[in-house]
Design an enzyme around this catalytic site. Sequence first.
Site, short mmCIF file in Angstrom:
data_model
loop_
_atom_site.label_atom_id
_atom_site.label_comp_id
_atom_site.label_asym_id
_atom_site.label_seq_id
_atom_site.Cartn_x
_atom_site.Cartn_y
_atom_site.Cartn_z
N HIS A 1 5.16 -31.22 10.56
CA HIS A 1 3.90 -29.96 10.90
C HIS A 1 2.68 -30.21 10.07
O HIS A 1 1.71 -29.43 10.50
CB HIS A 1 4.67 -28.76 10.81
CG HIS A 1 5.61 -28.27 11.88
ND1 HIS A 1 5.41 -28.12 13.18
CD2 HIS A 1 7.09 -28.26 11.66
CE1 HIS A 1 6.67 -27.81 13.80
NE2 HIS A 1 7.68 -28.16 12.73
N CYS B 1 2.72 -3.32 4.11
CA CYS B 1 1.93 -2.19 4.44
C CYS B 1 2.80 -1.48 5.74
O CYS B 1 3.83 -1.79 5.78
CB CYS B 1 0.47 -2.46 4.68
SG CYS B 1 0.08 -3.56 6.11
N HIS C 1 7.31 -24.15 9.96
CA HIS C 1 6.26 -24.74 10.89
C HIS C 1 4.98 -24.44 10.49
O HIS C 1 3.94 -25.17 10.66
CB HIS C 1 6.41 -24.17 12.50
CG HIS C 1 7.45 -24.55 12.87
ND1 HIS C 1 7.62 -24.78 14.38
CD2 HIS C 1 8.69 -25.17 12.68
CE1 HIS C 1 8.67 -25.22 14.65
NE2 HIS C 1 9.57 -25.46 13.50
N THR D 1 2.48 -2.07 8.87
CA THR D 1 3.08 -3.04 9.84
C THR D 1 2.94 -4.38 9.39
O THR D 1 3.35 -5.06 10.10
CB THR D 1 1.84 -2.72 11.13
OG1 THR D 1 0.64 -3.15 10.73
CG2 THR D 1 1.79 -1.66 11.73
N ASP E 1 0.86 -1.07 -0.07
CA ASP E 1 0.01 -0.22 0.17
C ASP E 1 1.18 1.28 -0.15
O ASP E 1 2.08 0.96 -0.20
CB ASP E 1 -1.02 -0.07 1.22
CG ASP E 1 -0.35 0.26 2.43
OD1 ASP E 1 1.03 0.32 2.69
OD2 ASP E 1 -1.18 0.34 3.40
C1 RB5 Z 1 -2.10 2.96 6.45
O1 RB5 Z 1 -1.78 4.13 7.05
C2 RB5 Z 1 -1.72 1.78 7.28
O2 RB5 Z 1 -2.97 1.71 8.34
C3 RB5 Z 1 -1.63 0.57 6.64
O3 RB5 Z 1 -0.45 0.58 6.00
C4 RB5 Z 1 -1.21 -0.89 7.53
O4 RB5 Z 1 -0.23 -0.50 8.37
C5 RB5 Z 1 -2.29 -1.50 8.22
O5 RB5 Z 1 -2.20 -2.42 8.77
#
Ligand code: RB5
Length: 154
Positions: free
Chosen positions: A136, A69, A102, A71, A12
């Site tokens: 596994h 993305c 696993h 996180t 993203d």
């Molecule tokens: C976008 O700002 C952010 O929410 C997205 O990249 C991601 O981290 C969502 O899990």
Amino acid sequence: MENIKKLAFGTDHAATEIRETVKKYLHDMGYEVEDFGFCGQGSCDYPDFAVQVAESVANKKADKGILICGTGIGMSIAANKVKGIIAAVCWDEDTARLASQHNCANILCLGSRTATLSEICHRIKTFLNTPFEERHKKRIDKIKEIEKQQYRCQ
Ligand code: RB5
């Protein structure tokens, strides 16, 4: 050893700055990469890219998927809604290795805001170079069984 050749790739807007470098890294390692975006400007919605990568892997057009993305969490939640997908967010090289070894993960999800470019590349390499350990399999079969039972939910 699994023969991984084709990768489905998606990000993203949070990964806009690193996406081309990561793609080049994958090409340089010899993988064929199908890029599902996001290649535009401004912001976008990560489920739009997660579903395309997940469908490509689930339909066996790609051997594995890489999603980035902010996180990795949103991408993994969305990708795991697609039947046949085991998407794992990995926080370090160890979890990237274990997700394959696993958990038989077929999509690796990473966070551009929680890891450096170098850490992201190392995790991808480790994930792709680690085979699933058949011992596994019983647990993975149980996960597939849960997937089949989804009709029980309202
Ligand atoms: C976008 O700002 C952010 O929410 C997205 O990249 C991601 O981290 C969502 O899990």
